[in-house]
Design a protein around this motif. Structure first.
Motif, mmCIF file in Angstrom:
data_model
loop_
_atom_site.group_PDB
_atom_site.id
_atom_site.type_symbol
_atom_site.label_atom_id
_atom_site.label_comp_id
_atom_site.label_asym_id
_atom_site.label_seq_id
_atom_site.Cartn_x
_atom_site.Cartn_y
_atom_site.Cartn_z
ATOM 1 N N PHE A 183 -73.579 -55.569 6.296
ATOM 2 C CA PHE A 183 -74.235 -54.953 7.686
ATOM 3 C C PHE A 183 -75.438 -54.144 6.978
ATOM 4 O O PHE A 183 -76.374 -53.980 7.491
ATOM 5 C CB PHE A 183 -73.134 -54.213 8.308
ATOM 6 N N ALA A 184 -75.048 -53.406 6.013
ATOM 7 C CA ALA A 184 -76.135 -52.406 5.540
ATOM 8 C C ALA A 184 -77.207 -53.354 4.528
ATOM 9 O O ALA A 184 -78.365 -52.694 4.497
ATOM 10 C CB ALA A 184 -75.652 -51.356 4.563
ATOM 11 N N PRO A 244 -83.345 -52.854 5.719
ATOM 12 C CA PRO A 244 -84.494 -53.423 5.663
ATOM 13 C C PRO A 244 -85.126 -53.232 7.320
ATOM 14 O O PRO A 244 -86.329 -52.826 7.419
ATOM 15 C CB PRO A 244 -84.556 -54.657 5.166
ATOM 16 N N LEU A 245 -83.948 -53.737 8.072
ATOM 17 C CA LEU A 245 -84.477 -53.685 9.748
ATOM 18 C C LEU A 245 -84.834 -52.365 10.021
ATOM 19 O O LEU A 245 -85.969 -51.904 10.779
ATOM 20 C CB LEU A 245 -83.437 -54.342 10.437
ATOM 21 N N LEU A 251 -88.473 -51.049 11.444
ATOM 22 C CA LEU A 251 -88.641 -50.275 12.641
ATOM 23 C C LEU A 251 -89.159 -49.154 12.799
ATOM 24 O O LEU A 251 -89.903 -48.707 13.636
ATOM 25 C CB LEU A 251 -87.425 -50.248 13.247
ATOM 26 N N LEU A 252 -88.762 -48.235 11.677
ATOM 27 C CA LEU A 252 -89.150 -46.681 11.734
ATOM 28 C C LEU A 252 -90.789 -46.798 11.202
ATOM 29 O O LEU A 252 -91.530 -46.084 11.945
ATOM 30 C CB LEU A 252 -88.518 -46.135 10.568
ATOM 31 N N VAL A 258 -75.231 -46.325 12.718
ATOM 32 C CA VAL A 258 -76.546 -45.724 12.487
ATOM 33 C C VAL A 258 -76.509 -44.768 11.193
ATOM 34 O O VAL A 258 -77.506 -45.131 10.693
ATOM 35 C CB VAL A 258 -76.656 -44.658 13.802
ATOM 36 N N THR A 259 -75.555 -44.061 10.940
ATOM 37 C CA THR A 259 -75.760 -43.415 9.663
ATOM 38 C C THR A 259 -75.584 -44.313 8.443
ATOM 39 O O THR A 259 -76.087 -43.981 7.323
ATOM 40 C CB THR A 259 -74.632 -42.475 9.429
ATOM 41 N N ALA A 260 -75.267 -45.508 8.578
ATOM 42 C CA ALA A 260 -75.081 -46.474 7.592
ATOM 43 C C ALA A 260 -76.441 -47.022 7.149
ATOM 44 O O ALA A 260 -76.900 -47.178 6.142
ATOM 45 C CB ALA A 260 -73.873 -47.552 7.789
ATOM 46 N N ILE A 261 -77.123 -47.600 8.213
ATOM 47 C CA ILE A 261 -78.342 -48.311 7.851
ATOM 48 C C ILE A 261 -79.584 -47.385 7.932
ATOM 49 O O ILE A 261 -80.654 -47.789 7.482
ATOM 50 C CB ILE A 261 -78.760 -49.198 9.111
#
Length: 312
Positions: free
Chosen positions: A129-130, A135-136, A140-141, A104-107
């Motif tokens: 992964f990042a 972008p995902l 979403l946010l 969570v803290t990475a993306i």
């Protein structure tokens, strides 16, 4: 009339699909980090304890070189998420809940800086992964923030039709959304952090702001006290709090943008009405046989020039 009609297609909730994909992506990242880093963490913990005992038994006095090596060792241990305090490591940094929190803290680009992958496979996977996760996360946010904004606007429309004061109800609904977000994401979480981490309320509020604003200094991070025994749900709950807290901040930004745009439109409308009123007054004075004075003509010409410039 046709005896058979085509069945209507049910619209797919895009926000729900994005939310499911988002959490599946986080679960994938947590699983991979857990598999790649948990064994290395156990080996590191054993090495930490061995190094501590060797220092206590063999190095009764340290020279400058030995002290520098020891400081570098402490910094390396801190960056890998372990602790030199106590007789063992109870942090479980790369357990599944810890790996999920790291994902969570990475993306979300918070990046506290107190934890990073130590294996080659973990670092390579973290890059990819990042690369796709950031972008995902932004999509979403933005989607959740828009849905929150639509919910606030619909509530304002419904109340405005019943009350009859749309502007007042819109301001009231926006204020309620702001106050509810402040309560859920800034005022109540410090109480949880005080009970779980032993922080003061001010420290918990500071951590909430630094986290949700994605500043991420790393001076306060949850789950880092080796003397505490953290439940598994704790980090998962904080992960959900981070997601919806950042979405609420996106909602606040959208409300501020709408407020600025509406205030600009109101100002332009008032200026146009004032200019039209002056033009009508000049026409009435001319028709009634009372032409405007030279000073009045200069003032009116100046106002009309400013009006044309504002319209351009």
């Amino acid at each position: 009339m046709s005896c058979c009609t085509k069945p209507s297609r049910c619209p797919v909730p895009v926000t729900l699909v994005l939310l499911v994909v988002y959490f599946c992506y986080l679960l994938l990242g947590a699983t991979v980090f857990w598999a790649l880093e948990s064994e290395a963490e156990q080996d590191l913990t054993q090495n930490i304890q061995q190094e501590k005992w060797e220092l206590l038994q063999n190095l009764t006095c340290m020279d400058n070189r030995t002290l520098e090596l020891f400081i570098k060792f402490i910094v390396q241990v801190y960056k890998q998420g372990s602790s030199l305090l106590g007789n063992g490591s109870s942090l479980e940094t790369w357990s599944f809940p810890g790996s999920f929190f790291f994902s969570v803290t990475a993306i979300t680009t918070i990046g506290y800086g107190n934890l990073s992958p130590s294996t080659t496979g973990g670092r390579i996977f973290c890059v990819f992964f990042a690369l796709f996760g950031i972008p995902l996360n932004l999509i979403l946010l933005n989607r959740i923030g828009q849905r929150m904004l639509v919910l606030v606007q619909r509530s304002a429309d419904v109340l405005g039709r019943r009350v009859g004061r749309k502007k007042t109800v819109t301001f009231f609904s926006s204020s309620c959304a702001v106050m509810a977000g402040l309560l859920l994401f800034f005022l109540l979480p410090p109480i949880l952090f005080r009970g779980m981490e032993g922080w003061t309320y001010e420290e918990g509020f500071y951590y909430a702001f630094i986290t949700l604003s994605t500043i991420g200094f790393g001076d306060y991070v949850i789950g880092r006290n080796p003397e505490m025994k953290y439940p598994n749900w704790y980090r998962n709950l904080v992960s959900v709090w981070i997601l919806f807290g950042m979405a609420w901040l996106a909602l606040i930004i959208s409300l501020c943008i709408n407020l600025l745009e509406n205030s600009r439109d109101v100002c332009l409308c008032c200026r146009r009405k004032e200019g039209d009123k002056k033009e009508h007054e000049l026409i009435d004075m001319t028709l009634n046989g009372h032409p405007p004075s030279p000073l009045q003509e200069d003032a009116d010409s100046t106002s009309s020039t400013g009006k044309s410039e504002s319209l351009d």
